[in-house]
Scaffold this active site. Structure first.
Site, PDB file in Angstrom:
ATOM      1  N   HIS A 143      -0.703  -8.901   8.889  1.00  0.00           N
ATOM      2  CA  HIS A 143      -0.874  -7.492   8.492  1.00  0.00           C
ATOM      3  C   HIS A 143      -0.581  -6.504   9.621  1.00  0.00           C
ATOM      4  O   HIS A 143       0.176  -5.557   9.449  1.00  0.00           O
ATOM      5  CB  HIS A 143      -2.289  -7.246   7.975  1.00  0.00           C
ATOM      6  CG  HIS A 143      -2.718  -8.191   6.891  1.00  0.00           C
ATOM      7  ND1 HIS A 143      -1.907  -8.518   5.837  1.00  0.00           N
ATOM      8  CD2 HIS A 143      -3.879  -8.872   6.701  1.00  0.00           C
ATOM      9  CE1 HIS A 143      -2.545  -9.368   5.031  1.00  0.00           C
ATOM     10  NE2 HIS A 143      -3.744  -9.597   5.538  1.00  0.00           N
ATOM     11  N   LYS A 187       0.839  -1.205   0.000  1.00  0.00           N
ATOM     12  CA  LYS A 187       0.000   0.000   0.000  1.00  0.00           C
ATOM     13  C   LYS A 187       0.872   1.253   0.000  1.00  0.00           C
ATOM     14  O   LYS A 187       1.891   1.320   0.678  1.00  0.00           O
ATOM     15  CB  LYS A 187      -0.924  -0.005   1.224  1.00  0.00           C
ATOM     16  CG  LYS A 187      -1.956  -1.124   1.133  1.00  0.00           C
ATOM     17  CD  LYS A 187      -3.054  -0.932   2.154  1.00  0.00           C
ATOM     18  CE  LYS A 187      -3.983  -2.112   2.162  1.00  0.00           C
ATOM     19  NZ  LYS A 187      -5.146  -1.935   1.294  1.00  0.00           N
TER      20      LYS A 187
END
Ligand code: NAD
Length: 475
Positions: free
Chosen positions: A234, A176
């Protein structure tokens, strides 16, 4: 800048992940001119399908998932690059055909977009049929193991056929834009790093809240839970990038060495400092969604984490993630301490600075600063955000940043492992989560219920209140 010519084989090329993320992502890279003319993409999966059938499948996937770049001429040109080979990952069918399809003198990458139980079989066959050379790269999807033991076994299996420098373990959070920007902000400015420690930071919050439930993945999810599905990978990656020491350079091993040190410095979490939850209301419930009325698996977890090193001693990290929550939000909030002394007479509303790194929605950052409220009302202070939503600050182009998957696949072709997890990192993260999960299993720990569409169980609010702190509002 176009990458080198490549042959990319997608095992599981007809699966859900390939359809939603990998293939539309590759098309977008093609659309933007990053794919050289000689690049080729080979779908490989169990289904019997011919090339035309596969191209139709990909055309539909692009139509559904590639946003505004869907242009019929460009799509047709992209489809020219595609071919398909039916292979049986655990048998002999198709492997010789695949071997014949591969070209010499191009980068070879193999994306394992299949269940982890097939990783070993595919790795073995890539060698046995001489499909992969010493420079070939393999990309493996999550979940990477179920605990430390299985992760270690998986690492060992892959290591029989591939060197660590050839293995790309994907965690799409690392792809990201904002996550990379976190490193740019920390290590490209003088402003933040001197304050980035226990002396000036009160605490850090990391939130990954989803509004969806377990969807069609009920059976898988129930064996996993929020801790395995989200925290071990994550949230842990976000924690590492936030907490790590400056690497000496932005290169794969320098960055991953620093992340590993953070994981190794995590203190074991006290039972009283973790809250687990399961969504439940009259009309819908986790138990119904996973079709297991006895399930003790969590769809929500919040916890307080301590990092035992000089930088972070005394500054806790609070993590939370859950399904069926009020809003879809992924963010890291760095809450600085309040100024040590106020020179203003009355309580004028001054509060602590907060830096928020938002992964979604609206990727960007904002920093709250205290200023004087404009106007003649005397010395009243207010907090205002210095907003850095990329779309606003950098214009249209920035709002259209590549999706995490497309960026990461291009990194594979470039041979850059910085944004991929190393084997020892994954094992260390499991070594930290295993005792927590084992404790729940031993005690038959029961998650607290929470209302779907809420901010999670009440107990998670108390976890913060006890320390005189609050979770940032989910919005
Ligand atoms: P899926 O079930 O939709 O697709 C599986 C693919 O594997 C199909 O193309 C199928 O033909 C192929 N396959 C299965 N058995 C095979 C065999 N014996 N030989 C050859 N091919 C075989 O799965 P998915 O959702 O695309 O997930 C793939 C991987 O990605 C899994 O490891 C999953 O955990 C991971 N993942 C998926 C998502 C997602 O959003 N779908 C997100 C993150 C990670």
């Amino acid at each position: 800048i176009p990458v080198d010519p490549f042959d990319l084989v997608i095992f599981g090329g007809t699966g859900d992940l390939a359809r939603r993320k990998i293939l539309p992502g590759l098309y977008r890279r093609f659309f933007d001119g990053q794919m050289p003319d000689e690049a080729r993409i080979i779908g490989a999966a169990r289904s019997e399908m011919d090339e035309a059938g596969y191209r139709d499948f990909v055309r539909d996937a692009i139509k559904e998932f590639s946003g505004k770049r869907n242009d019929p001429n460009m799509v047709s040109a992209f489809l020219e690059k595609l071919s398909y080979v039916a292979v049986d990952a655990t048998g002999t069918d198709g492997w010789k055909d695949l071997a014949k399809t591969m070209r010499a003198d191009v980068v070879k990458a193999y994306y394992f977009s299949v269940g982890p139980s097939l990783f070993g079989a595919i790795a073995e066959r890539l060698h046995k049929y001489k499909i992969a050379d010493d420079a070939a790269r393999i990309v493996v999807e999550k979940p990477f193991g179920h605990d430390r033991e299985s992760a270690r076994a998986l690492n060992a299996t892959l290591a029989e056929h591939f060197d660590e420098t050839q293995i790309y373990r994907i965690d799409h959070y690392l792809g990201k834009e904002t996550v990379q920007n976190l490193m740019a902000v920390r290590f490209g400015n003088m402003l933040f790093e001197p304050l980035w420690n226990a002396q000036y930071v009160d605490h850090i919050q990391i939130t990954v809240a989803e509004t969806v439930g377990v969807g069609g993945r009920g059976e898988y999810y129930d064996r996993s839970g929020a801790m395995r599905d989200m925290v071990q990978n994550h949230l842990m990656q976000l924690l590492c990038l936030t907490a790590m020491e400056p690497p000496s350079k932005y290169d794969p091993d320098a960055v991953r060495d620093e992340k590993l040190k953070v994981i190794r410095a995590l203190e074991p979490v006290e039972h009283s400092e973790i809250v687990r939850g399961q969504y439940k209301s009259k009309s819908e419930s986790y138990l119904k969604d996973v079709e297991n009325p006895e399930s003790l698996t969590e769809s929500y977890v919040a916890m307080k984490i301590r990092i035992a090193n000089w930088r972070w001693n005394g500054t806790p990290f609070y993590l939370r993630t859950g399904k069926k929550m009020k809003a879809r939000v992924s963010e890291i909030v760095v809450r600085f301490k309040e100024p040590p002394h106020s020179i203003f007479e009355e309580d004028t509303g001054q509060s602590a600075n907060e830096l928020t790194i938002r992964l979604q929605p609206n990727e960007g950052m904002d920093l709250t600063v205290t200023i004087k409220e404009p106007g003649p009302g005397g010395m009243r202070l207010i907090d205002v955000p210095l907003d850095m939503t990329f779309a606003e600050a950098l214009g249209e182009e920035a709002a259209d940043v590549p999706d995490a998957y497309e960026r990461l696949i291009m990194d594979v072709i470039r041979g850059n492992q910085t944004l991929f997890m190393r084997g020892d990192e994954v094992e260390a993260a499991w070594a930290w989560t295993d005792p927590i999960i084992d404790g729940w299993t031993e005690r038959e720990d029961r998650p607290f219920p929470y209302e779907p569409g809420s901010t999670g169980p009440e107990e998670a609010l108390i976890l913060m209140h006890r320390d005189g702190r609050r979770w940032r509002e989910l919005r």
